[in-house]
Design an enzyme around this catalytic site. Structure first.
Site, PDB file in Angstrom:
ATOM      1  N   LYS A  42       0.817  -1.188   0.000  1.00 48.28           N
ATOM      2  CA  LYS A  42       0.000   0.000   0.000  1.00 48.28           C
ATOM      3  C   LYS A  42       0.865   1.258   0.000  1.00 48.28           C
ATOM      4  CE  LYS A  42      -3.393  -2.412   2.803  1.00 48.28           C
ATOM      5  NZ  LYS A  42      -3.973  -2.545   4.138  1.00 48.28           N
ATOM      6  N   GLY A  43       2.084   1.100   0.446  1.00 47.98           N
ATOM      7  CA  GLY A  43       2.951   2.240   0.709  1.00 47.98           C
ATOM      8  C   GLY A  43       3.286   3.131  -0.464  1.00 47.98           C
ATOM      9  N   ASP A  99       7.854   2.372  -2.159  1.00 42.42           N
ATOM     10  CA  ASP A  99       8.004   3.434  -1.167  1.00 42.42           C
ATOM     11  C   ASP A  99       9.419   3.469  -0.588  1.00 42.42           C
ATOM     12  OD1 ASP A  99       7.723   1.088   0.336  1.00 42.42           O
ATOM     13  OD2 ASP A  99       6.041   1.820   1.529  1.00 42.42           O
ATOM     14  N   ASP A 102      14.652  -1.295   1.640  1.00 43.94           N
ATOM     15  CA  ASP A 102      15.266  -1.494   2.949  1.00 43.94           C
ATOM     16  C   ASP A 102      16.247  -2.662   2.857  1.00 43.94           C
ATOM     17  OD1 ASP A 102      15.650  -2.225   5.738  1.00 43.94           O
ATOM     18  OD2 ASP A 102      13.861  -1.088   6.223  1.00 43.94           O
ATOM     19  N   LYS A 130      17.327   2.883   1.824  1.00 46.33           N
ATOM     20  CA  LYS A 130      18.022   2.705   3.103  1.00 46.33           C
ATOM     21  C   LYS A 130      19.122   1.658   2.911  1.00 46.33           C
ATOM     22  CE  LYS A 130      15.236   2.532   6.744  1.00 46.33           C
ATOM     23  NZ  LYS A 130      14.410   1.975   7.851  1.00 46.33           N
TER      24      LYS A 130
END
Length: 175
Positions: A42-43, A99, A102, A130
């Site tokens: 959803k991000g 989004d 990571d 990130k």
């Protein structure tokens, strides 16, 4: 789980400026071509909505739901596809819109799965990166901002489904 907001890391204005720059870059990179944007739910929804308005090309969109988190704040390491594409991608220029990158596990897995469907090209565009958290070798093609090892929320990113609606990017501390 209770969270407290911390400082704003990236303002609404900084996001808008960077999304515009990425949109112009994609427009230049694919001049005269059609592209398919694949938003990762959803991000990525707010980022994808803003990004597609900044791309001056013929484009279509689709969505996938892919996760390695669940309701946890750390990756489980197990990638799960909750919703697959409705659109065939063979022979198409595909840009995955995410989004945040990571650990890299989700996108490494997803990219491998989508390449097996024979797209003309396949790139990854993320608003946040990130790199300090990578568990696999992975590099996005288009990156908005690099962030430190904090739990990031806002502009689509959530803390257990909360705080997605923030128009800026912040971080939270678990209490």
């Amino acid at each position: 789980m209770k969270f407290s907001n911390q400082e704003i890391l990236i303002t609404k204005e900084q996001i808008a400026k960077r999304v515009q720059e990425i949109g112009k870059q994609i427009t230049a990179d694919y001049a005269g071509e059609e592209i398919l944007l694949v938003g990762i739910l959803k991000g990525a929804a707010p980022f994808m909505a803003d990004l597609m308005r900044e791309i001056d090309l013929d484009l279509t969109i689709d969505f996938m739901c892919v996760s390695s988190y669940g309701s946890a704040t750390k990756t489980s390491g197990v990638v799960r596809i909750g919703k697959d594409l409705d659109t065939p991608i063979e022979g198409k220029n595909v840009i995955i819109v995410e989004d945040i990158v990571d650990s890299g596990l989700t996108l490494f897995y997803l990219k491998k799965q989508l390449l097996a469907r024979n797209p003309k090209s396949l790139k990854v565009c993320t608003i946040l990166d990130k790199p300090c958290r990578r568990k696999v070798e992975f590099k996005a093609d288009y990156v908005g901002f690099e962030v430190d090892d904090k739990f990031i929320v806002g502009y689509g990113l959530d803390a257990d489904q909360h705080l997605r609606q923030l128009p800026y990017i912040s971080w939270v501390k678990e209490e």
